[in-house]
Design an enzyme around this catalytic site. Sequence first.
Site, PDB file in Angstrom:
ATOM      1  N   ASP A  67       0.820  -1.220   0.000  1.00  6.46           N
ATOM      2  CA  ASP A  67       0.000   0.000   0.000  1.00  6.46           C
ATOM      3  C   ASP A  67       0.850   1.266   0.000  1.00  6.46           C
ATOM      4  OD1 ASP A  67       0.991  -0.420   2.552  1.00  6.46           O
ATOM      5  OD2 ASP A  67      -0.949  -0.520   3.538  1.00  6.46           O
ATOM      6  N   ASN A 136      -7.675  -2.547  14.180  1.00  9.23           N
ATOM      7  CA  ASN A 136      -9.053  -2.877  13.800  1.00  9.23           C
ATOM      8  C   ASN A 136      -9.101  -4.081  12.853  1.00  9.23           C
ATOM      9  OD1 ASN A 136      -8.045  -1.799  11.455  1.00  9.23           O
ATOM     10  ND2 ASN A 136      -9.418  -0.026  11.384  1.00  9.23           N
ATOM     11  N   HIS A 138      -7.186  -4.417  10.132  1.00 11.50           N
ATOM     12  CA  HIS A 138      -6.880  -4.152   8.720  1.00 11.50           C
ATOM     13  C   HIS A 138      -5.569  -4.826   8.308  1.00 11.50           C
ATOM     14  CE1 HIS A 138      -4.779  -0.077   9.745  1.00 11.50           C
ATOM     15  NE2 HIS A 138      -3.836  -0.876   9.302  1.00 11.50           N
ATOM     16  N   GLU A 143      -9.579  -1.599   5.271  1.00 12.00           N
ATOM     17  CA  GLU A 143     -10.257  -1.261   6.523  1.00 12.00           C
ATOM     18  C   GLU A 143     -11.518  -2.107   6.681  1.00 12.00           C
ATOM     19  OE1 GLU A 143      -8.692   0.449   8.549  1.00 12.00           O
ATOM     20  OE2 GLU A 143      -8.152   2.467   7.905  1.00 12.00           O
TER      21      GLU A 143
END
Length: 243
Positions: A67, A136, A138, A143
């Site tokens: 990313d 979370n 990810h 996400e």
Amino acid sequence: MRIYVTENYQEMSRQAANILSAQIILKPDCVLGLATGSSPIGTYDQLVEWYKKGDLDFSEVKTVNLDEYRGLTRDNDQSYYYFMHHHLFDRVNIDLDNTNVPDGMEPDSDKECARYEELIRSMGGVDIQLLGIGHNGHIGFNEPDAAFARTTHCVDLTESTIEANKRFFASADDVPRQAYTMGIGTIMKAKKILLIASGEDKAEILAKAFYGPITPEVPASILQLHDDVTLVADKAAMSKMPK
Ligand code: GLP
């Protein structure tokens, strides 16, 4: 799934580096999927050390990163391009033409994401994908969402990710709001997955990801369906795993 539990971050890094070097030794022109964040820094340091000792050769290795923030220039020290050069690429004998990070400065997101997806395909796919995990759940910058994203795409970062990553920026306002990331489908196509996690703050999400329901609300949970996953985590990160 294979699980290696280590004493601490340093041992986790050494074990992860061992697995990546095994890949490089067995297939010198392999495609490594690489990650950023604080988790892999020790792994990269260890690889560099072994390279300097003459035990590893990166001359034929190819890389694709997961990313990149949208809108950060390559010379911005928070861009993932900069991170990869600083922690790995500039310290080993890799051919920089064989390293790839999404171009966060390409304004046409559809164009950049399609280019990146095609690039990975044309390289023959990823042999081993290194992953960290966000608080979370990810992976890359996928996400929590209502559905799993198939391919490389542009994401809006969640408040919790902006909060977690603001420590690297002057303030939360400076954290980019968007990123280009491989999709869950892209990640799942990797032949092998190597996920690393360290610290108690990752314990709850790690247990959810590997033993909870498979749901796009916990993106890493999809890894339960991949048939070659290795998890290397320290004791603290493993502390909430079911016994
Ligand atoms: C970042 C990256 C992820 C990384 C995660 C965890 O936002 N996009 O690839 O795995 O957050 O980071 P850390 O290893 O610093 O906890």
